[in-house]
Design an enzyme around this catalytic site. Structure first.
Site, mmCIF file in Angstrom:
data_model
loop_
_atom_site.group_PDB
_atom_site.id
_atom_site.type_symbol
_atom_site.label_atom_id
_atom_site.label_comp_id
_atom_site.label_asym_id
_atom_site.label_seq_id
_atom_site.Cartn_x
_atom_site.Cartn_y
_atom_site.Cartn_z
ATOM 1 N N ASN A 1 0.833 -1.211 0.000
ATOM 2 C CA ASN A 1 0.000 0.000 0.000
ATOM 3 C C ASN A 1 0.864 1.257 0.000
ATOM 4 O OD1 ASN A 1 -3.011 -0.364 0.056
ATOM 5 N ND2 ASN A 1 -2.409 -1.908 1.550
ATOM 6 N N ASN B 1 -6.385 5.068 8.178
ATOM 7 C CA ASN B 1 -6.011 3.653 8.060
ATOM 8 C C ASN B 1 -6.705 3.041 6.852
ATOM 9 O OD1 ASN B 1 -5.037 1.027 8.874
ATOM 10 N ND2 ASN B 1 -7.081 0.567 9.669
ATOM 11 N N HIS C 1 -8.148 -0.653 5.918
ATOM 12 C CA HIS C 1 -8.481 -1.907 6.590
ATOM 13 C C HIS C 1 -9.050 -2.890 5.562
ATOM 14 C CE1 HIS C 1 -9.661 -4.588 9.801
ATOM 15 N NE2 HIS C 1 -10.825 -4.714 9.199
HETATM 16 N N1 NHR Z 1 -5.449 2.017 16.664
HETATM 17 C C1 NHR Z 1 -6.604 2.605 17.008
HETATM 18 N N2 NHR Z 1 -6.660 3.191 18.207
HETATM 19 N N3 NHR Z 1 -7.688 2.636 16.208
HETATM 20 C C2 NHR Z 1 -7.642 2.028 15.009
HETATM 21 O O1 NHR Z 1 -8.719 2.066 14.230
HETATM 22 C C3 NHR Z 1 -6.457 1.368 14.588
HETATM 23 C C4 NHR Z 1 -5.362 1.391 15.466
HETATM 24 C C5 NHR Z 1 -4.163 0.744 15.136
HETATM 25 C C6 NHR Z 1 -4.069 0.039 13.958
HETATM 26 C C7 NHR Z 1 -5.070 -0.899 11.889
HETATM 27 C C8 NHR Z 1 -5.913 -2.161 12.156
HETATM 28 C C9 NHR Z 1 -6.400 -2.824 10.881
HETATM 29 O O2 NHR Z 1 -6.552 -2.185 9.841
HETATM 30 C C10 NHR Z 1 -5.172 -0.018 13.082
HETATM 31 C C11 NHR Z 1 -6.353 0.661 13.386
HETATM 32 C C12 NHR Z 1 -3.541 -4.141 14.368
HETATM 33 C C13 NHR Z 1 -4.424 -4.902 15.123
HETATM 34 C C14 NHR Z 1 -3.913 -5.840 16.187
HETATM 35 O O3 NHR Z 1 -4.693 -6.571 16.791
HETATM 36 C C15 NHR Z 1 -5.774 -4.758 14.879
HETATM 37 C C16 NHR Z 1 -6.224 -3.876 13.926
HETATM 38 C C17 NHR Z 1 -5.335 -3.111 13.180
HETATM 39 C C18 NHR Z 1 -3.994 -3.258 13.390
HETATM 40 N N4 NHR Z 1 -2.601 -5.817 16.496
HETATM 41 C C19 NHR Z 1 -1.951 -6.629 17.549
HETATM 42 C C20 NHR Z 1 -1.655 -5.760 18.779
HETATM 43 O O4 NHR Z 1 -1.566 -6.368 19.870
HETATM 44 C C21 NHR Z 1 -0.632 -7.183 17.093
HETATM 45 C C22 NHR Z 1 -0.769 -8.092 15.910
HETATM 46 C C23 NHR Z 1 0.577 -8.391 15.228
HETATM 47 O O5 NHR Z 1 1.603 -7.814 15.614
HETATM 48 O O6 NHR Z 1 0.553 -9.175 14.269
HETATM 49 O O7 NHR Z 1 -1.449 -4.549 18.649
HETATM 50 O O8 NHR Z 1 -6.729 -4.037 10.920
HETATM 51 C C1 GAR Z 2 -3.184 -4.882 3.660
HETATM 52 O O1 GAR Z 2 -4.148 -5.781 3.171
HETATM 53 C C2 GAR Z 2 -3.788 -4.007 4.735
HETATM 54 O O2 GAR Z 2 -5.104 -3.618 4.456
HETATM 55 C C3 GAR Z 2 -3.757 -4.925 5.908
HETATM 56 O O3 GAR Z 2 -2.539 -5.643 5.806
HETATM 57 C C4 GAR Z 2 -2.114 -5.644 4.452
HETATM 58 C C5 GAR Z 2 -0.787 -4.954 4.387
HETATM 59 O O4 GAR Z 2 -0.221 -5.106 3.108
HETATM 60 N N1 GAR Z 2 -3.799 -4.203 7.123
HETATM 61 C C6 GAR Z 2 -4.097 -4.805 8.261
HETATM 62 O O5 GAR Z 2 -4.454 -5.958 8.327
HETATM 63 C C7 GAR Z 2 -3.952 -3.931 9.491
HETATM 64 N N2 GAR Z 2 -4.213 -4.710 10.630
HETATM 65 P P1 GAR Z 2 0.952 -4.154 2.631
HETATM 66 O O6 GAR Z 2 2.004 -4.164 3.728
HETATM 67 O O7 GAR Z 2 1.456 -4.824 1.395
HETATM 68 O O8 GAR Z 2 0.389 -2.804 2.387
#
Ligand code: NHR
Ligand code: GAR
Length: 214
Positions: A14, A107, A109
């Site tokens: 991305n 973000n 998603h």
């Molecule tokens: N933070 C807030 N406060 N609000 C949002 O809407 C956020 C955010 C941080 C990241 C991206 C999100 C996605 O697009 C995002 C949105 C990570 C996790 C997660 O569970 C969930 C959603 C998103 C990003 N992370 C774990 C943690 O404990 C770690 C997982 C890993 O390292 O693989 O932080 O999906």
């Molecule tokens: C993308 O599909 C993005 O939407 C998703 O991870 C991939 C990252 O790909 N994001 C999440 O799941 C956040 N929790 P990229 O590194 O090639 O952009």
């Protein structure tokens, strides 16, 4: 021209699509830096090869989420960006961090929110048997994956899809809509009213709810 900082954790496709749009002249922003919470994120090399500044803030070096978030915010602020874009950034951000960047933290998603917030969205979409899936660009608010929606793109779920084939179909749409959403932001065309995003249309100066691009 507005400047942006992009946050990644891995591949960075991305981020790549955003850099491509900037290079092609279709996204009028300056990319100030690409930051990762992982030193081994492949996207860092792609960014450096394009001459973009890169920084790593390793979350494992901090005793708490708040301490990591404070360090990350400090590095972001040092670039004085107008917009902060999460692009496959995998750490949940604390309320204080989100409030510090309120209104300029975005973000992408990989689901049609509010369906499937959180992780493993493609696996969960397949398990539920939904026939339509997609991606969402949204403002980040303290509640995970619940901020005002800027744009969504939908794809069909096909018989025989597995997680990889569905993820690839969604990712192609992510690469279309994220540069589009950032362009609208850069052009100051978006306004949040009652938790919904309105887009000022240049044709008539009026505002209208955004519908997905054709
Ligand atoms: N933070 C807030 N406060 N609000 C949002 O809407 C956020 C955010 C941080 C990241 C991206 C999100 C996605 O697009 C995002 C949105 C990570 C996790 C997660 O569970 C969930 C959603 C998103 C990003 N992370 C774990 C943690 O404990 C770690 C997982 C890993 O390292 O693989 O932080 O999906
Ligand atoms: C993308 O599909 C993005 O939407 C998703 O991870 C991939 C990252 O790909 N994001 C999440 O799941 C956040 N929790 P990229 O590194 O090639 O952009």
């Amino acid at each position: 021209m507005k400047s942006i900082v992009i946050l990644i954790s891995g591949r960075g496709s991305n981020m790549h699509s955003l850099l491509d749009a900037v290079a092609a002249g279709s996204l009028p922003v300056r990319v100030a830096a690409v930051l990762s919470n992982r030193g081994d994120a492949p996207g860092l090399e792609t960014a450096a090869a394009r001459g973009v500044a890169t920084r790593v803030v390793d979350h494992r070096a901090f005793a708490s989420r708040e301490a990591f978030d404070a360090a990350l915010a400090g590095v972001i602020d040092s670039f004085v960006p107008d917009l902060v874009l999460l692009a496959g950034f995998m750490r949940i951000l604390s309320d204080g961090f989100v409030q510090h960047f309120a209104g300029r933290l975005i973000n992408i998603h990989p689901s049609l929110l509010p369906s499937f917030p959180g992780l493993h969205t493609h696996r969960r979409a397949l398990a539920e048997g939904v026939r339509v899936h997609g991606c969402t660009v949204h403002f980040v608010t303290p509640t995970l994956d619940h901020g005002p929606i800027i744009v969504q793109a939908a794809v069909p779920v096909l018989d025989g899809d597995d997680e990889a084939s569905l993820a690839a179909r969604v990712l192609a749409q992510e690469h279309r809509v994220y540069p589009l959403a950032v362009r609208w932001l850069a052009e100051e065309r978006l306004h949040v009213v009652d938790g919904r995003v309105l887009c000022a249309l240049p044709q008539d100066g009026a505002t209208a709810l955004i519908s997905p691009p054709a």
